[in-house]
Design a protein around this motif. Structure first.
Motif, short mmCIF file in Angstrom:
data_model
loop_
_atom_site.label_atom_id
_atom_site.label_comp_id
_atom_site.label_asym_id
_atom_site.label_seq_id
_atom_site.Cartn_x
_atom_site.Cartn_y
_atom_site.Cartn_z
N LYS A 236 20.37 60.41 28.48
CA LYS A 236 20.08 61.83 28.36
C LYS A 236 19.05 62.06 27.27
N VAL A 237 18.09 62.91 27.59
CA VAL A 237 17.12 63.34 26.57
C VAL A 237 17.45 64.78 26.18
N ASP A 238 16.95 65.21 25.03
CA ASP A 238 17.24 66.56 24.57
C ASP A 238 16.72 67.62 25.54
N LEU A 239 15.58 67.33 26.13
CA LEU A 239 14.93 68.33 26.97
C LEU A 239 14.00 67.66 27.97
N SER B 13 14.97 58.56 34.19
CA SER B 13 14.95 57.15 34.57
C SER B 13 14.79 56.31 33.32
N SER B 14 15.61 55.29 33.18
CA SER B 14 15.60 54.51 31.95
C SER B 14 15.92 53.06 32.23
N VAL C 227 13.62 55.30 27.63
CA VAL C 227 12.81 56.04 28.59
C VAL C 227 11.75 55.13 29.21
N SER C 228 11.71 55.10 30.52
CA SER C 228 10.77 54.23 31.22
C SER C 228 9.34 54.57 30.84
N ARG C 229 8.60 53.56 30.36
CA ARG C 229 7.23 53.79 29.91
C ARG C 229 6.30 54.09 31.07
N ASN C 230 6.52 53.46 32.22
CA ASN C 230 5.60 53.57 33.33
C ASN C 230 5.78 54.83 34.17
N GLN C 231 7.02 55.33 34.24
CA GLN C 231 7.28 56.45 35.13
C GLN C 231 6.77 57.78 34.60
N ILE D 135 13.61 58.12 17.62
CA ILE D 135 12.44 57.86 18.46
C ILE D 135 12.44 56.41 18.97
N LYS D 136 13.00 55.50 18.21
CA LYS D 136 13.13 54.12 18.70
C LYS D 136 14.09 54.06 19.87
N GLU D 137 15.18 54.79 19.77
CA GLU D 137 16.14 54.87 20.87
C GLU D 137 15.47 55.47 22.11
N PHE D 138 14.65 56.49 21.88
CA PHE D 138 13.91 57.16 22.95
C PHE D 138 12.97 56.19 23.66
N THR D 139 12.19 55.41 22.89
CA THR D 139 11.23 54.47 23.49
C THR D 139 11.92 53.30 24.17
N GLU D 140 13.09 52.93 23.67
CA GLU D 140 13.82 51.81 24.28
C GLU D 140 14.45 52.17 25.62
#
Length: 212
Positions: free
Chosen positions: A30-33, A23-24, A67-71, A60-65
């Motif tokens: 897509k994440v690596d794993l 969820s994003s 990937v939903s922080r709350n879920q 990691i900036k792409e990841f934080t932008e």
């Protein structure tokens, strides 16, 4: 369980899914794993940080932008090489756990997921040839887990030891017999079966292992 820069999971509960969709803030990301719990359904998105410091920060900036922080209550970044201060700050800010490797324990073997020494720039196609490797768990760490488990109760049966330490019956019995011979574990007989308890000598040895 987190041990220095290694995170250990029980493979009886957790399974790994490569190139999984999470969820994003965008439609698809897509994440690596993804580590997914078979018991609770919890998902832990994992990002692989490789290459130069700039490449790691960008990833990691792409990841934080996205990937939903709350879920997701837990997020992990596996890195190789040097970690720049900026990346550590980002990880702390977004509650991302940094580690060198993830270990999935199963019986007396373990699956290791880590960033290879030589960067792999292509997406994961055959994870076993890129990020995963299988190795035998060190016997000393298994003994520590057994003593730790036995120490958590005044008396514990073999079934719980096998489950908590991810061991098969024959191997667990072999190690326990060795610990009994060395005076580190006692055997207590009850009407409903046999239970094991740690001795003072076993506690001293366990403390020595924990200090290593």
């Amino acid at each position: 369980m987190v041990k220095n820069s290694i995170i250990v999971f029980d493979s009886n509960e957790w399974e790994e899914v490569y190139n999984g969709i999470v969820s994003s803030r965008v439609d698809i990301y897509k994440v690596d794993l993804i580590l997914r719990s078979r018991k609770t359904g919890e998902e832990i998105p994992v990002v692989m940080l490789r290459g130069s410091s700039d490449s790691k920060i960008k990833k990691i900036k792409e990841f934080t932008e996205n990937v939903s922080r709350n879920q997701y209550t837990r997020k992990i970044a596996i890195y190789g090489g040097v970690i720049p201060p900026e990346l550590r700050e980002i990880s702390l800010k977004f509650n991302i756990t940094l580690c060198h490797k993830i270990i999935l324990n199963h019986t007396n073997m373990s699956k290791i997921i880590e960033v290879p020494a030589s960067p792999v720039e292509k997406p994961l196609q055959q994870p076993e040839n890129k990020y995963e490797k299988i190795q035998r768990r060190e016997k000393i760490f298994i003994i520590k887990e057994i003593l730790d488990t036995v120490n958590s109760s005044e008396g514990i049966n073999i079934t719980k030891i096998i489950y908590k330490c991810n061991l098969n019956y024959q191997y667990a019995i072999k190690l326990l017999e060795n610990l009994i011979q060395k005076g580190m574990v006692d055997v207590m007989e009850y009407k409903n079966g046999i239970k094991y308890a740690i001795t003072s000598e076993g506690k001293n040895y366990l403390n020595d292992l924990k200090s290593l």
